[in-house]
Structure formats: structure tokens, C-alpha cells
Design an enzyme around this catalytic site. Structure first.
Site, PDB file in Angstrom:
ATOM      1  N   GLN A   1       3.825   8.813  -4.873  1.00 52.01           N
ATOM      2  CA  GLN A   1       3.609   7.456  -5.396  1.00 52.01           C
ATOM      3  C   GLN A   1       3.671   7.446  -6.922  1.00 52.01           C
ATOM      4  O   GLN A   1       3.820   6.399  -7.538  1.00 52.01           O
ATOM      5  CB  GLN A   1       2.253   6.913  -4.916  1.00 52.01           C
ATOM      6  CG  GLN A   1       2.211   6.668  -3.416  1.00 52.01           C
ATOM      7  CD  GLN A   1       0.902   6.077  -2.927  1.00 52.01           C
ATOM      8  OE1 GLN A   1       0.352   6.532  -1.951  1.00 52.01           O
ATOM      9  NE2 GLN A   1       0.398   5.046  -3.566  1.00 52.01           N
TER      10      GLN A   1
ATOM     11  N   ARG B   1      -5.127   1.354   0.204  1.00 55.46           N
ATOM     12  CA  ARG B   1      -4.789  -0.031  -0.122  1.00 55.46           C
ATOM     13  C   ARG B   1      -5.946  -0.681  -0.882  1.00 55.46           C
ATOM     14  O   ARG B   1      -6.491  -1.699  -0.471  1.00 55.46           O
ATOM     15  CB  ARG B   1      -4.484  -0.806   1.149  1.00 55.46           C
ATOM     16  CG  ARG B   1      -3.489  -1.932   0.854  1.00 55.46           C
ATOM     17  CD  ARG B   1      -3.029  -2.577   2.106  1.00 55.46           C
ATOM     18  NE  ARG B   1      -1.988  -3.533   1.809  1.00 55.46           N
ATOM     19  CZ  ARG B   1      -0.920  -3.715   2.567  1.00 55.46           C
ATOM     20  NH1 ARG B   1      -0.741  -3.014   3.643  1.00 55.46           N
ATOM     21  NH2 ARG B   1      -0.026  -4.614   2.259  1.00 55.46           N
ATOM     22  N   CYS B   2      -6.286  -0.064  -1.983  1.00 56.22           N
ATOM     23  CA  CYS B   2      -7.515  -0.430  -2.678  1.00 56.22           C
ATOM     24  C   CYS B   2      -7.425   0.059  -4.110  1.00 56.22           C
ATOM     25  O   CYS B   2      -6.801   1.056  -4.384  1.00 56.22           O
ATOM     26  CB  CYS B   2      -8.666   0.253  -1.936  1.00 56.22           C
ATOM     27  SG  CYS B   2     -10.148   0.525  -2.886  1.00 56.22           S
TER      28      CYS B   2
ATOM     29  N   GLU C   1      -3.220  -5.188  -2.158  1.00 55.74           N
ATOM     30  CA  GLU C   1      -4.390  -4.672  -1.458  1.00 55.74           C
ATOM     31  C   GLU C   1      -5.452  -5.726  -1.197  1.00 55.74           C
ATOM     32  O   GLU C   1      -6.406  -5.476  -0.461  1.00 55.74           O
ATOM     33  CB  GLU C   1      -4.971  -3.519  -2.241  1.00 55.74           C
ATOM     34  CG  GLU C   1      -5.464  -3.918  -3.585  1.00 55.74           C
ATOM     35  CD  GLU C   1      -5.568  -2.715  -4.495  1.00 55.74           C
ATOM     36  OE1 GLU C   1      -6.405  -2.717  -5.368  1.00 55.74           O
ATOM     37  OE2 GLU C   1      -4.799  -1.771  -4.309  1.00 55.74           O
TER      38      GLU C   1
END
Ligand code: CDP
Length: 806
Positions: free
Chosen positions: A237, A384-385, A760
Site C-alpha cells: 500500500q 479500513r480505518c 473508511e
């Protein structure tokens, strides 16, 4: 102007710029099987590596015997910690300032920890090889329960830290303690609690879960001995960060390392960290002189590379009898597993958990987080945060419902009473953040009107009465959640990763024919960057999005960026794009002025070109300006039309949203039905409404999974009991509810295009909505708080414990 002259609307539409529901350009290759993922890469002579892993969660490794493994046809090498010690790579630094074993060095600390790396000519031979490696273990006592990790007689997990009374984040108070992080004003908060008319206190756990992207973590490392160059293709990522980390730990010059992240099949935080597989594949390639591929399987992914949450939050709110909050006190026990490998900006041991005051105007607050070691896998990724925001949102949103219940108030009304008001922005929270913009009341009221909230509450009251009369066995819950996110890490004043400021970057090159390429420091894992980044450029410079190619993920060609996670792409990289585009536009204006023989100040930008103010027929399109940039620029100006921007955001962005979940639960079976789920998101300026909707659908599906069953669970002896999709809840289209989406638009005042992140938000806001729905349903039977996840069995158990089932 004749009939064929396009109107302003037609010219704007032709750009497919910001606000347009442009179809995802990357889907053309994804839907035709033409994506290019790491596992698609096949290099001549490529070898395959696979891990011997520990069946024990805590054991001394007495010996490792590779003799039989090396006899397996195709097996070429077995790498152990002893091999790695010869190149000083048996341990690696973590992003959180700890160190982590690459391969078991003397002991193992969690089940499925990497013990040896078998290198073979194909994956099957490697697998046969790992079955022949003989490891002698001496099992040791195990600590799985975080509440027991700091008992005086708890086993010592990290013997390598013996005698170390301080870690990267300050003093340690026990052999299994990592750090204590305190924020806020404890004295003032304690005083607020002393004089409070009403208080609540609850231990709210957010269980351990896992991002589990479709594609697992993987890499191919290829070392060229002649050139001394290492090429790494991987599911990264943040490819540039990987390049720097590899350079620092492998002591290779950074220009000799080429990191390429090709198409990625989902990340959700799982692919931020550096894992032993990457180090072992690189060492194996250096040792053998051949490319080496490492591909994780599903069980390995779920049990060894990263976890999320595992936060146990004792939460107290002080309030007046009328429901005005006066103080918040939170203590978190944070279970980080065997090594502190949390992927947070370096100075933030508990990420941005201090956003825990949420959307409410708490005059005072105090927060303490204790990080601890247990015999579980390391990781602590932001699933997702944005770095523990999801835990914080869950904590405060559950606590507000518990307070509403104690006060006998409606949860939505309690929230409306305590929201930060529009005129208070920019708002300074009691725990240190400056919220950029918000209009919470409008969002909440829109949610309540759109769902006909009052009618739903009436229906709930009737159903409760019918339940009491024995006419139904179903209970109904309304889960209200109002979250404030903090995304866009981040400003260099408070965010870095291993000392590198968390800026992001964009380089735009316009070609003579009016087409161009934008190269980015961000890296999409499915979020649609190729589509949306081109839309920003289209609106900014007036070139159709279809004429802009977006390229990410190659450290040789992309400008240095900190990558994509924590919904930082739009707030940081998205701003870099706008700023680079504005540099292009400024030069284009000079060229247009020269060509139209006017002063620059006499020009105004008009959708897709420059026009002379007051003389509308004197116009030069951006397409023509691109051509002119390569043959007739003003004297003294360099030809060409390109620009780079490195954007250091002045602040985070603070998206928010109002969600409602309507759920029915059958008390006799625990089976729930999500009757309705409404999600209103405010992410400021909306670049692509269709992509936003897709992001919200995906995030809500993950939130649904987490709240209603998805869990990494260990038994008392340290075995992972949810290590495959047979046990780890992964919803399909069959289980997934229908989503209703909505929005308001409150632009960020400091972002060049006013955009905030969104990816997110639905995970952050969704989990409390589901959990509040379950808790709201059970509240009239006398319960205050039921821990997640709320699967059928736990719902049934709750009903039984509350006396609703015989
Ligand atoms: O960092 P990440 O890409 O995961 O998250 P994001 O910044 O929230 O963006 C996710 C996707 O939504 C990207 O394709 C964005 O361009 C898009 N988006 C948008 O269209 N409008 C916004 N205000 C925010 C995001």
C-alpha cells in the site's frame, strides 16, 4: 455561436470532471481478467518460498533440523534465524518502534509464527519441504487474555526486552507492558465527574478481527548480482516506504532498489506493514541469485500477517440530568500481540484514538491507553480505518447510547443536544484535535427525516408492547450512529513514518496533443484512483479525464509518496493533484496570454481554456495551449508543460456521517434481519458520486461483517479457532443487507478542492450502528451493553441471560 457550438453544460460534461459519475476506467481490465497482480508475475528461473510455522503459541525452539527437507526434489535451501543472523536480519524494526523476529530466534510467541523459510523450484516442492523440517519445541505457559497479561505472575513473553524499563513510547510498568499513553486533563476531568449529576461506566470491547483482502500478501524479489540491484514486486500500500525500509535494514543503496506495486486486490490496512515473507524472499533471492516468489495462503493471512482492533475500552461519561455531557474518561487496554508492529504514524502509539470525544462538545476529557504483549499475532493495522478511529467511534457511540438509556432519553435527541455546533468550527477538542468543518445538526436531521425516525420509534414501542403481551417473539432495535472521522495523515507537524513526513505527491506531464500522464505517490488497492484523480485534473485544467492517464505504484517513476491507507489519498494526494494542476494552469495562462497578445491578468479560465475578459471570441483551448507549450512559448520561458507537487496538509480532514440501522431479532433463535440501513455521509466536495457510493457499500459490508460475527478468536491455550473462511465470517451477497445512501456537503476549508476522505467512513460509522441496533433491541429486556460480535448464537445467549428464553 451556431447550433453546433457546444453549450457550457456540454463542454463541462465532456470533461467528466469532479462531480461526474464517471465509470471506473480500471474496471475495463479488472472485469476482463486482464488485471496484473503479483501472482501473475513469472520471471525466468523463479523460485518459490514457503514458511514452516509454529503450531505452538508460546514455546522454546530447541532445534531445527532441515536435513530431510533438503532431500526433497526441488528444495534448494532452508533459511532459519541462524541464516538471517549472518546478514543481520534475524530481527527487523517495526513501524511502532519495537523489533520483531523475522524467523523464530530461540522461541515462538504466537501460533503460526514463521520458523523457517523453505526455498524450492515450485510451490509444491516448497510445501513438501516444510513438512520435512523437524522442529523441536518446549511449550511454555500462554497469555491470551489481555486482562491477565499484566498479572504479577504472568509469563514473560519478550525475553529480548529483559531489563528494559522503557520502550519507544516511554516507561514500561510490567514485563508484558509496551507503553502507557495519556492525553487530556485528568484533574479537570476527575473534578467534572465528582460534581456530575449522572455518570455511566462500561467496559466496551472491540474484538480482534482482520482485514482479509481477496488477494493475500505476496511479493517477488529479484536480486541482480551484476548490477547490485534488488527489484521487488509486492502487494504494498506504500511502495516508497517499503523501498526506504529495505534500504535501511538491508543496507542497500536506495537507488538500487526498485519497488513495484502492480494491481492490488484489496488492502484495507493489511498491506501497509513489512512482513517476514518480504525479508525472507529478498534474502533468498540474494543468496540464490534467482527471483523468489512468496505468496501467503488464506490461513497464513488470517493468522499471521496483521490483525485489527483488540481494544478494551473502559468508558465513563459525566452528564447533567438534562443530558448535557460534562466529561469523558476512557482507559484502554490495547492488545498488540507478540510484537508491537502497529501500523501508526510513528509518534502515535494508539493512533488517533484521541478522536474519542467524537462529534460531541465535551468540555473536558482524559484518556489513557496501555499497550500490552500477549501470545497473539502482531499487527494492529487500521482495517479500513484511520489509525484506531474505528475503535474510538465505536467507544463513544456505544457510550452515548448507554447514557441515553440511563437518562431515559432518545439516543438521537441526546446526540443533537451535545453536537459541536456549526459556528464552533474550527473546533478544538478536549483531546487536542482541530476539527476543520462540520454541520452535524443538518446531517442528523436529514437522517431522521429521510428514515421517518419518529414513526420507527413508535413502531418499536408497539412491538415491545406486543412482545410483553406474548404476541410476538421478535424484538426491534434502532441503531443510531453519528461519527466524526479524522483522515488525511498527515501534517508534518505531527505525523511521520520512521522520520519521513507524511506528505504526498503528484507529477503531471501534459503532452503536445492535449493528453497527459499523472504519476502519484498514492497507490490504489481498488479504490478507483485511475478514475478519480483524472477527474480532479479535468476540472482544474480543462482537459477531458479520458485524456489523462494515471500511474501509481512504481518507485522508479512516481514521485515519493507515503501511500494509500487511512483514507489519506483524497485529503493528501488529492490535494497534491490539484496543486500540481494549478501549476500547469498558471504556466498555461502565460502561454495563452502570449499567443492571444494580451496581459495574463486580462485572461479568465473558462471550463476548458482561457478567454480574454470582455472579448469572449478571443479564446484559446487548453488543448491548443498544450501544443503551443512545445513550439511557441514566450521568450525566456522553458518549453514543456509539466509540474510536481509535494503536499504537506495543514490539517487533517474530518468527514462525518449519520447512520441508522433497523433490525429485528428473533429471541428464540438469535437470528437477526437488517430491515433497513441508511447511511448519510459528508466527505466535503464529492469527486465521483458513483465511486463514493461504491466505497460506502463496501465499507458498510465490512462493518456488517465485523459487528455481526467476524472475529479472530483464540482459545485459552492460544489456538486460533477462526483461521479460515469456514469460521471467520465473510458475508456474501446473500447475507449482505440492502444499503440506502445519502449525503450532505460540507467542504474542508483548508483542502484545495474542499474534499475529505470517505473510504473508511462506512466502516467507522457502520459498526456502532449495527451494535447499537442489537443493544437497543435488547435494552428493554434490561440489558445495558452486549459485547460484539452479535452473531446468532450470542443473540440467543443474550436473550436467555435476560430471561426472554426459557
Ligand atoms: O485513501 P483511499 O483511496 O482509500 O480513500 P479516499 O481518499 O477516501 O478515496 C476513496 C475513493 O473515493 C477514491 O477513488 C476517491 O477519489 C473517492 N472520493 C471521492 O470521489 N470524493 C471524495 N470526497 C472522497 C473520495
Amino acid at each position: 455561436m451556431n447550433d453546433l457550438t457546444p453549450t457550457r453544460e456540454q463542454r463541462t460534461a465532456a470533461l467528466e470532471g469532479m462531480g461526474c459519475k464517471r465509470k471506473r476506467v480500471e474496471d475495463i481490465r479488472f472485469t476482463q481478467g486482464r488485471g496484473n497482480y503479483v501472482d501473475d508475475l513469472k520471471l525466468p528461473g523463479m523460485l518459490h518460498g514457503d514458511f514452516v510455522r509454529s503450531p505452538h503459541p508460546h514455546a522454546r525452539v530447541k532445534s531445527i533440523n532441515s536435513e530431510e527437507a533438503l532431500k526433497v526434489p526441488g528444495v534448494l535451501a532452508v533459511i532459519t534465524a541462524e541464516t538471517l543472523k549472518t546478514v543481520n536480519l534475524a530481527w527487523m524494526p517495526t513501524l511502532a518502534g519495537d523489533v520483531q523476529m523475522v524467523l523464530a530466534d530461540g522461541k515462538v510467541l504466537f501460533q503460526n509464527q514463521e520458523v523457517a523459510f523453505v526455498v524450492a523450484t515450485d510451490r509444491y516442492a516448497a510445501d513438501d519441504g516444510i513438512n520435512k523440517v523437524v522442529v523441536e519445541y518446549e511449550p511454555l505457559p500462554v497469555v491470551i487474555d489481555p486482562f491477565k497479561a499484566m498479572d504479577a505472575d504472568a509469563p514473560v513473553l519478550r525475553e529480548d526486552l529483559a531489563g528494559k524499563t522503557a520502550g519507544a513510547h516511554g516507561p514500561r510498568k510490567h514485563h508484558n507492558h509496551i507503553f502507557e499513553w495519556s492525553v487530556g486533563d485528568k484533574e479537570l476531568t476527575d473534578a467534572a465527574f465528582k460534581k456530575a449529576e449522572v455518570t455511566i461506566k462500561e467496559m466496551i470491547s472491540y474484538h480482534r478481527t482482520h482485514p482479509s483482502p481477496l488477494e493475500t500478501c505476496q511479493c517477488v524479489c529479484s536480486f541482480d548480482k551484476i548490477k547490485g540491484e534488488l527489484s521487488i514486486w509486492g502487494t504494498f500500500q506504500a511502495p516508497h516506504v517499503i523501498r526506504t525500509v529495505v534500504s535501511l535494514i538491508a543496507k542497500l543503496p536506495e537507488q538500487k532498489i526498485h519497488v513495484i506495486s502492480p494491481d492490488i486486490g484489496g488492502g484495507f490496512g493489511n498491506k501497509v506493514g513489512a512482513y517476514p515473507g518480504y525479508i525472507c524472499a529478498a534474502v533468498a533471492s540474494i543468496v540464490t541469485g534467482k527471483p523468489v516468489k512468496w505468496v501467503e495462503d488464506r490461513i497464513e493471512n488470517l493468522t499471521a500477517t496483521s490483525f485489527a482492533r483488540d481494544y478494551h475500552m473502559t468508558t465513563e461519561i459525566a452528564a447533567t440530568k438534562e443530558g448535557k455531557v460534562t466529561g469523558l474518561r476512557v482507559h484502554v487496554l490495547a492488545d498488540h500481540g507478540a510484537f508491537d508492529a502497529c501500523a501508526d504514524p510513528s509518534k502515535w502509539p494508539a493512533g488517533f484514538f484521541n478522536i474519542v470525544t467524537g462529534s460531541y462538545d465535551f468540555p473536558v476529557a482524559a484518556l489513557t491507553v496501555d499497550g500490552i504483549y500477549t501470545n497473539k499475532a502482531p499487527g494492529g493495522v487500521a482495517y479500513r480505518c484511520s489509525f484506531r478511529v474505528t475503535e474510538a467511534a465505536y467507544c463513544i457511540e456505544r457510550a452515548m447510547d448507554i447514557l441515553a438509556q440511563k437518562l431515559g432519553m432518545d439516543p438521537a435527541e441526546l446526540r443533537l443536544k451535545n453536537f459541536i455546533k456549526q459556528e464552533q468550527f474550527p473546533y478544538h477538542s478536549a483531546l487536542g484535535w482541530e476539527y476543520d468543518s462540520g454541520d452535524y445538526h443538518t446531517a442528523m436531521k436529514k437522517m431522521m427525516e429521510s428514515t421517518n425516525y419518529a414513526a420507527l420509534r413508535k413502531e418499536q414501542a408497539e412491538k415491545r408492547a406486543a412482545f410483553r403481551r406474548g404476541e410476538t417473539r421478535e424484538i426491534m432495535g434502532l441503531g443510531v450512529s453519528f461519527f466524526t472521522e479524522i483522515v488525511g495523515a498527515g501534517p508534518s507537524k505531527n505525523c511521520d513514518i520512521l522520520g519521513i513526513a507524511m506528505f504526498d505527491s503528484c507529477e503531471i506531464r501534459m503532452h503536445p496533443t492535449g493528453a497527459g500522464i499523472a504519476r502519484m505517490g498514492s497507490k490504489s488497492q481498488g479504490q478507483g484512483h485511475e478514475t478519480t484523480w483524472a477527474q480532479i485534473i479535468a476540472t482544474e485544467i480543462g482537459i477531458p479525464a479520458d485524456n489523462i492517464q494515471v500511474e501509481e505504484g512504481n518507485t522508479d517513476t512516481a514521485p515519493y509518496g507515503l501511500g494509500t491507507y487511512g483514507s489519506r489519498s483524497t485529503p493528501v494526494a488529492g490535494a497534491a493533484i490539484a496543486m500540481a494542476a494549478r501549476k500547469i494552469k498558471a504556466k498555461a495562462q502565460m502561454i495563452a496570454a502570449y499567443k492571444l497578445e494580451v496581459h495574463e491578468d486580462d485572461l479568465e479560465f473558462d471550463i476548458d481554456g482561457f478567454r480574454v475578459k470582455g472579448l469572449p471570441e478571443k479564446y484559446m483551448s487548453m488543448k491548443d495551449i498544450c501544443w503551443a507549450a512545445y513550439n511557441s512559448v514566450p521568450p525566456g520561458m522553458e518549453p514543456g508543460l509539466e509540474a510536481v507537487s509535494y503536499y504537506d496538509p495543514p490539517n487533517m480532514t474530518y468527514p462525518f456521517g449519520a447512520y441508522l440501522c433497523v433490525m429485528d431479532i428473533d429471541v428464540d433463535t438469535g437470528v437477526y434481519k437488517v430491515r433497513r440501513f441508511y447511511a448519510l455521509d459528508d466527505c466535503g466536495t464529492r469527486i465521483n458520486p458513483m465511486i463514493i457510493e461504491g466505497q460506502v457499500h463496501g465499507g458498510l459490508t465490512e462493518a456488517f461483517a465485523i459487528a455481526m460475527g467476524q472475529e479472530i478468536r483464540y482459545d485459552d491455550t492460544g489456538n486460533v479457532v477462526t483461521g479460515s473462511f469456514m469460521d471467520f465470517f465473510m458475508p456474501t451477497a446473500v447475507e449482505t443487507p440492502h444499503w440506502e445512501t445519502d449525503f450532505t456537503v460540507t467542504p474542508s476549508p483548508h483542502h484545495p478542492i474542499g474534499a475529505k476522505g470517505v473510504g473508511e467512513s462506512p466502516n467507522v460509522g457502520g459498526v456502532p450502528a449495527f451494535s447499537n441496533a442489537v443493544n437497543d433491541a435488547f435494552s428493554f429486556l434490561g440489558s445495558t451493553h452486549i459485547q460484539m460480535p452479535h452473531d446468532y448464537w450470542r443473540n440467543w445467549r443474550a436473550a436467555k441471560e435476560l430471561g426472554a428464553v426459557a
